[in-house]
Design a protein around this motif. Structure first.
Motif, PDB file in Angstrom:
ATOM      1  N   SER A  74      -8.286  -1.577  -2.861  1.00  0.00           N
ATOM      2  CA  SER A  74      -7.284  -1.543  -3.926  1.00  0.00           C
ATOM      3  C   SER A  74      -5.976  -0.941  -3.423  1.00  0.00           C
ATOM      4  O   SER A  74      -4.891  -1.439  -3.730  1.00  0.00           O
ATOM      5  N   LYS A  75      -6.072   0.114  -2.632  1.00  0.00           N
ATOM      6  CA  LYS A  75      -4.873   0.778  -2.095  1.00  0.00           C
ATOM      7  C   LYS A  75      -4.088  -0.169  -1.185  1.00  0.00           C
ATOM      8  O   LYS A  75      -2.861  -0.299  -1.300  1.00  0.00           O
ATOM      9  N   ILE A  76      -4.798  -0.844  -0.284  1.00  0.00           N
ATOM     10  CA  ILE A  76      -4.138  -1.771   0.644  1.00  0.00           C
ATOM     11  C   ILE A  76      -3.465  -2.907  -0.118  1.00  0.00           C
ATOM     12  O   ILE A  76      -2.317  -3.278   0.153  1.00  0.00           O
ATOM     13  N   ALA A  77      -4.188  -3.456  -1.088  1.00  0.00           N
ATOM     14  CA  ALA A  77      -3.657  -4.592  -1.849  1.00  0.00           C
ATOM     15  C   ALA A  77      -2.416  -4.211  -2.634  1.00  0.00           C
ATOM     16  O   ALA A  77      -1.418  -4.944  -2.645  1.00  0.00           O
ATOM     17  N   ARG A  78      -2.452  -3.077  -3.290  1.00  0.00           N
ATOM     18  CA  ARG A  78      -1.318  -2.660  -4.108  1.00  0.00           C
ATOM     19  C   ARG A  78      -0.112  -2.316  -3.255  1.00  0.00           C
ATOM     20  O   ARG A  78       1.022  -2.583  -3.648  1.00  0.00           O
ATOM     21  N   GLU A  79      -0.362  -1.731  -2.081  1.00  0.00           N
ATOM     22  CA  GLU A  79       0.753  -1.448  -1.174  1.00  0.00           C
ATOM     23  C   GLU A  79       1.415  -2.738  -0.710  1.00  0.00           C
ATOM     24  O   GLU A  79       2.638  -2.837  -0.661  1.00  0.00           O
ATOM     25  N   ARG A  80       0.604  -3.732  -0.382  1.00  0.00           N
ATOM     26  CA  ARG A  80       1.137  -5.016   0.065  1.00  0.00           C
ATOM     27  C   ARG A  80       1.910  -5.700  -1.065  1.00  0.00           C
ATOM     28  O   ARG A  80       3.007  -6.213  -0.863  1.00  0.00           O
ATOM     29  N   PHE A  81       1.317  -5.693  -2.227  1.00  0.00           N
ATOM     30  CA  PHE A  81       1.927  -6.315  -3.406  1.00  0.00           C
ATOM     31  C   PHE A  81       3.213  -5.581  -3.773  1.00  0.00           C
ATOM     32  O   PHE A  81       4.241  -6.191  -4.071  1.00  0.00           O
ATOM     33  N   ARG A  82       3.192  -4.233  -3.720  1.00  0.00           N
ATOM     34  CA  ARG A  82       4.350  -3.450  -4.119  1.00  0.00           C
ATOM     35  C   ARG A  82       5.538  -3.717  -3.198  1.00  0.00           C
ATOM     36  O   ARG A  82       6.669  -3.900  -3.650  1.00  0.00           O
TER      37      ARG A  82
END
Length: 299
Positions: A74-82
């Motif tokens: 979740s952390k990796i995905a949100r960082e990429r998305f953000r």
């Protein structure tokens, strides 16, 4: 390839109001968020679509690698998305992904966020890349285009203009490549990033570059998502049941008026022959709601 189970939740957090057959092959799908106490229920949508952020932003390989580490994933995905949304501010691409997978049943082929290694890189390409197996055994390779704008008419007009530019490889930014063949090359050269199974790789390559030796045909198609503003404050004093009925009727009426415009855009931009899967979804306040939903998804 299979669709991600999480994206199917788009059907739970939105209400399908109507399907319009714009032409013999083009469909206009009208949705709204679920209604709760005479308001669009964004919080319900956010909660149920959270898991789709990783499916959208990251490749299947990365999702598989972190399947036993949900917090890290979740952390990796949100960082990429953000990081991506800092450049584009688009919620539309995420919702387009959810509708193409969750409603249409067209699996995502490539996570373009994982290819975005430099500012504005690939921004001018398709907003999503999916494929759909048809009932006759043939396939559509679907290039996505999303717009989130105040007026539905503007969103649709700009979407078809962007598709026209994309098809001919026209790019506003000098030096940046774009167009259908560029996207196909991008797909072909990055399949290893997304797919592990060799048979799946061969299958996808046969869709990207069809051969006369194949036992199926492939046509380039387009998926469109348009989020637009629909102010319903004048209806909020109605009883809940009457509000739901009134807002459904008004959204359908507003959307139906766009059928002539869609056909006009297809003719104007010489896009006849392509199939269009068009999804529209209203927001009460487009700028405020878009920012709030993205903030909640990525916090």
């Amino acid at each position: 390839m299979k669709i991600n189970n999480n994206s199917i939740k788009i059907n739970d957090v939105t209400t399908h109001l109507r399907t319009f057959n714009v032409s013999s092959s083009n469909k206009l799908e009208v949705f709204s968020f679920i209604i709760n106490a005479n308001n669009f229920d964004y919080q319900n949508a956010i909660e149920q679509l959270l898991e789709s952020v990783a499916d959208f932003a990251l490749s299947r390989k990365v999702n598989k690698e972190y399947k036993d580490k949900p917090l890290a994933l979740s952390k990796i995905a949100r960082e990429r998305f953000r990081k991506y949304t800092e450049n584009t501010g688009e919620l539309g691409e995420f919702l387009l992904y959810c509708f193409l997978e969750g409603h249409l049943g067209a699996p995502k082929i490539l996570s373009k966020l994982e290819l975005k290694t430099a500012k504005n890189m690939y921004v001018n390409g398709a907003d999503g890349l999916h494929y759909l197996k048809l009932s006759d055994g043939n396939y559509h390779l679907i290039f996505g285009e999303s717009k989130v704008e105040k007026k539905l008419t503007d969103g649709l007009r700009h979407a078809f203009k962007s598709i026209s530019d994309f098809k001919v490889g026209r790019n506003k930014k000098d030096g940046n490549k774009s167009g259908i063949m560029f996207e196909k090359g991008l797909l072909n050269s990055n399949i290893d990033r997304e797919i592990e199974d060799e048979n799946e790789k061969l299958f996808l390559k046969s869709i990207i570059y069809p051969s006369s030796k194949s036992n199926f045909d492939v046509d380039d198609a387009f998926g469109i998502f348009v989020g637009f503003e629909f102010n319903y404050s004048d209806l909020q004093q109605l009883p809940n049941r009457d509000f739901r009925k009134a807002i459904k009727e008004k959204i359908i009426e507003l959307t139906e008026k766009q059928i002539k415009n869609i056909n006009k855009y297809v003719e104007k931009h010489k896009l006849v022959g392509h199939t269009f899967y068009i999804y529209v979804l209203p927001f009460a306040n487009i700028e405020k709601d878009r920012k709030m939903i993205l903030k909640e998804l990525l916090s």
